[in-house]
Design an enzyme around this catalytic site. Structure first.
Site, mmCIF file in Angstrom:
data_model
loop_
_atom_site.group_PDB
_atom_site.id
_atom_site.type_symbol
_atom_site.label_atom_id
_atom_site.label_comp_id
_atom_site.label_asym_id
_atom_site.label_seq_id
_atom_site.Cartn_x
_atom_site.Cartn_y
_atom_site.Cartn_z
ATOM 1 N N GLU A 1 1.152 -1.123 -0.036
ATOM 2 C CA GLU A 1 0.249 -0.025 0.137
ATOM 3 C C GLU A 1 0.700 1.294 -0.145
ATOM 4 O OE1 GLU A 1 -2.918 0.096 -1.128
ATOM 5 O OE2 GLU A 1 -4.056 -2.143 0.414
ATOM 6 N N ARG B 1 0.262 3.370 -2.975
ATOM 7 C CA ARG B 1 0.259 4.994 -3.066
ATOM 8 C C ARG B 1 0.925 5.903 -2.658
ATOM 9 N NH1 ARG B 1 -5.632 3.589 -0.414
ATOM 10 N NH2 ARG B 1 -5.782 1.099 -0.349
ATOM 11 N N ASP C 1 -4.066 -10.101 -8.555
ATOM 12 C CA ASP C 1 -4.762 -9.113 -9.159
ATOM 13 C C ASP C 1 -3.819 -8.394 -10.115
ATOM 14 O OD1 ASP C 1 -4.489 -7.517 -6.579
ATOM 15 O OD2 ASP C 1 -6.610 -6.889 -6.665
ATOM 16 N N GLU D 1 -12.423 -0.075 -9.985
ATOM 17 C CA GLU D 1 -11.805 -1.204 -10.976
ATOM 18 C C GLU D 1 -12.982 -1.784 -12.787
ATOM 19 O OE1 GLU D 1 -11.868 -1.737 -8.255
ATOM 20 O OE2 GLU D 1 -10.236 -2.363 -7.660
HETATM 21 C C1 DMJ Z 1 -6.394 0.165 -5.009
HETATM 22 O O1 DMJ Z 1 -5.754 0.541 -4.117
HETATM 23 C C2 DMJ Z 1 -5.437 -0.479 -6.017
HETATM 24 O O2 DMJ Z 1 -6.411 -0.171 -7.223
HETATM 25 C C3 DMJ Z 1 -5.115 -1.740 -5.402
HETATM 26 O O3 DMJ Z 1 -4.299 -2.548 -6.721
HETATM 27 C C4 DMJ Z 1 -6.316 -2.685 -5.369
HETATM 28 N N1 DMJ Z 1 -7.137 -1.915 -4.409
HETATM 29 C C5 DMJ Z 1 -7.489 -0.817 -4.491
HETATM 30 C C6 DMJ Z 1 -9.223 -0.422 -5.284
HETATM 31 O O4 DMJ Z 1 -10.203 -0.892 -5.269
#
Ligand code: DMJ
Length: 639
Positions: free
Chosen positions: A261, A265, A394, A528
């Protein structure tokens, strides 16, 4: 031989001959050694191990309570792992086995002086070279000249903000774009008013949320919003954000942070802000923070652990993760940012770290060609055979294709790995429902779970952007597959009362793209589905994607907008909504940015120049040969 009895000692204990005592003691010490040795072979989750081996890898960290919401996605526990062990562990928080100090620039300079790293990483060949001469994957990211913003700008094909800041000619589209900008301003103003400096806004209670995903770092919504504010031309807001980063973003924090994270971010947000604006402040902060993440890689395999104390460098695996494992979507989602950290700092260490992950994943045997979600950072083996294109897996796949694109299509290993993973996904996970909807199921040791998470809906966009570089006979097929998946995700929205999609939807027991469990009905402002609309719009210009985006805007306005910001909702199937009181930082960074881009011209952050990290922070394609030419030219001129 007669032994004198010791006074006060009973015969039963001590009435033994010396030789017998000796044998007994020998046996006892052997037993103790054996028991102690056996501790090393116990799974990390066993409490005894944590008590006795206080310096081995551990998993404290309370998971799921952070940004209550988002932690859930990457943190969904496998069924056999409870939260209890994580919580239980918190009391016996222990330190990482390897607590080497973070790698310093001096050490790197030494290596550079030795020439080895530079040789290995030199990625300066021209695109016209033959395939065999092409740079190998170990070449990416480093360069022989220090980074210069001017050179970088000259190597862009288009200005970042386009001819006219991406303003569309069509009045209706422009109106829609303005609406999205207003939503961003509203979300931002309320964050500023009630939660300034905290990580996220709680719009119902009008206060700030800190959570436990970012350690002691603060201002997640600020760092996540910098680029969105900038591209929308919200300059007063952008300047406030920049000022806060300058005066208040304190990187010397001590809490336990999620490596993933913080990377996507904070590092991603700062890098994008730098590339868009050229403000050195953002570059310096990004590199300073990147350096603090390095100790997480000090494991026997170099696969980083999921949690790190940014102050001490101590790292852990998530307590809920099977047998102290690391998570594919976490350690597999560092590549783009780390390559750029090397680019900006001229320090090859970042690229080395992620190339090492790449190499291990490339080599390891994969069940049916699939990548399971859990890997031991100690042994380098898979820990469980759970495969998912949604949470836990993912963005690993996303970063493979984006690494290839970001390398100006030079990173052949990433390309090969992406397309073979996609083939395995198609062969094992892609399904068609009785009603004709294409979806990605999850895979548990060969058994399919006919469920698709909202998170997995990013894959429409991912398959779309990769379509053109697939084998020629597959290109149209990939584009069709991307469109089908995006359509299924749109269906998950249209089949709900609020026209927003649930966290997970199913394709069994008569369900078709709907949530069957109460616990899957929530929507937390995730991006998404809209992300895939944006990519599919750019790739096809089919107007339906803009219409679908507009449906989402209306639904967000109707059900998620509250008096003081935007909030997630607990059940998408009822219009008498219950709000979760959280304005996620990714709503500002991703959801609103993708909507804005959807209603903008394609030259605003053109896909010819930029790839978006998984938090929608744009990172430029590295045009090595152009950068090199520019450097040579500069040298010639200055002579
Ligand atoms: C975001 O922080 C990023 O896209 C991450 O890869 C997956 N989850 C969240 C949004 O849903």
């Amino acid at each position: 031989m007669v032994f004198r009895k010791l006074p006060g000692v009973s015969a039963s204990g001590m009435g033994l001959r010396l030789s017998q005592k000796f044998v007994f003691l020998l046996f006892l010490s052997g037993l103790v050694t054996l028991c102690f040795g056996a501790l090393f072979f116990l799974p990390d989750s066993v409490r005894l191990k944590r008590i006795f081996l206080s310096k081995t890898e551990i998993q404290p960290v309370t998971v799921g309570s952070g940004s209550e919401n988002d932690v859930r996605e990457h943190v969904k526990r496998p069924k056999d792992q409870g939260m209890t062990s994580a919580k239980g562990d918190a009391g016996t928080r222990l330190k990482s086995q390897s607590r080497k100090p973070p790698v310093s620039y001096e050490a790197t300079e030494e290596r550079l002086a030795g020439g080895k790293a530079q040789e290995d990483l030199n990625f300066s060949r021209s695109k016209t070279e033959s395939a065999s001469e092409k740079a190998t994957s170990s070449d990416h990211g480093a360069h022989s000249d220090t980074f210069s913003y001017k050179k970088f700008e000259r190597c862009l094909l288009k200005p970042p903000l386009g001819r006219n800041n991406g303003k569309p000619d069509d009045p209706q589209t422009n109106e829609r774009r303005e609406k999205v900008k207003e939503m961003m301003k509203f979300a931002w103003d309320n964050y500023k008013l009630y939660a300034w400096g905290k990580n996220e806004l709680r719009p119902l209670t009008r206060n700030g949320h800190i959570g436990n995903m970012f350690g002691g770092l603060r201002g997640a919504s600020i760092v996540d919003s910098l680029d969105t504010l900038y591209i929308m031309g919200l300059m007063d807001e952008y300047n406030d954000a920049k000022e806060w980063v300058k005066t208040s973003l304190d990187l010397n924090s001590n809490g336990e942070a999620s490596l993933f994270e913080v990377n996507i971010r904070y590092v991603g947000g700062l890098l994008s802000a730098y590339y868009l604006t050229g403000e050195e402040l953002f570059k310096n902060k990004a590199v300073e923070l990147g350096e603090k993440l390095l100790p997480a890689f000090n494991t026997p395999t170099g696969i980083p652990r999921g949690v790190i104390n940014l102050g001490s460098g101590t790292s852990w695996s998530w307590g809920w993760a099977s047998a102290g494992s690391s998570i594919l979507a976490e350690f597999g989602t560092l590549h783009l940012e780390f390559v750029h950290l090397t680019e900006l700092s001229s320090n090859p260490i970042y690229t080395e770290k992620v190339m090492n992950i790449r190499k291990l994943l490339n080599k390891i045997e994969k069940p049916h060609g699939l990548y399971p979600n859990f890997l031991s950072p100690v042994s380098g083996n898979w820990v469980q055979h759970h495969v998912s294109i949604g949470g836990l897996g993912d963005s690993f796949y996303e970063y493979l294709i984006k690494s290839y694109l970001m390398s100006d299509k030079m990173d052949d290993d990433a390309k090969k790995m992406y397309y073979s993973a996609l083939e395995a996904i198609e062969a094992n996970l892609v399904q068609k429902s009785p009603g004709g909807l294409t979806y990605m199921a999850e895979w548990r040791g060969g058994i399919l779970d006919h469920k698709m998470g909202h998170l997995a809906c990013f894959s429409g966009g991912m398959i779309g952007i990769g379509a053109d570089d697939g084998a020629p006979e597959k290109r149209q097929h990939y584009l069709d597959l991307a469109a089908e998946i995006t359509n299924t995700c749109h269906e998950s929205y249209t089949r709900s009362a609020t026209k927003l999609g649930p966290e997970a939807f199913r394709f069994d027991s008569g369900a078709e793209a709907t949530a069957t469990r109460l616990s899957d009905r929530y929507y937390i402002l995730r991006p998404e589905v809209i992300e895939s609309y944006m990519y599919m719009w750019r790739l096809t210009h089919d107007p339906k994607y803009r219409e679908w985006g507009w449906e989402a805007v209306q639904a967000l306005e109707q059900h998620c907008r509250v008096e003081s910001g935007f909030s997630g909702i607990r059940d998408v199937y009822t219009t008498s909504v219950s709000h979760d009181n959280m304005q996620q930082s990714f709503f500002l960074s991703e959801t609103l940015k993708y909507l804005y881009l959807l209603f903008s011209d394609d030259d605003l952050l053109s896909l010819e120049d930029w790839v978006f990290n998984t938090e929608a922070h744009p990172l430029p394609i590295i045009r090595r040969s152009c950068l090199q030419d520019e450097a040579t030219q500069e040298k010639t001129v200055s002579k």
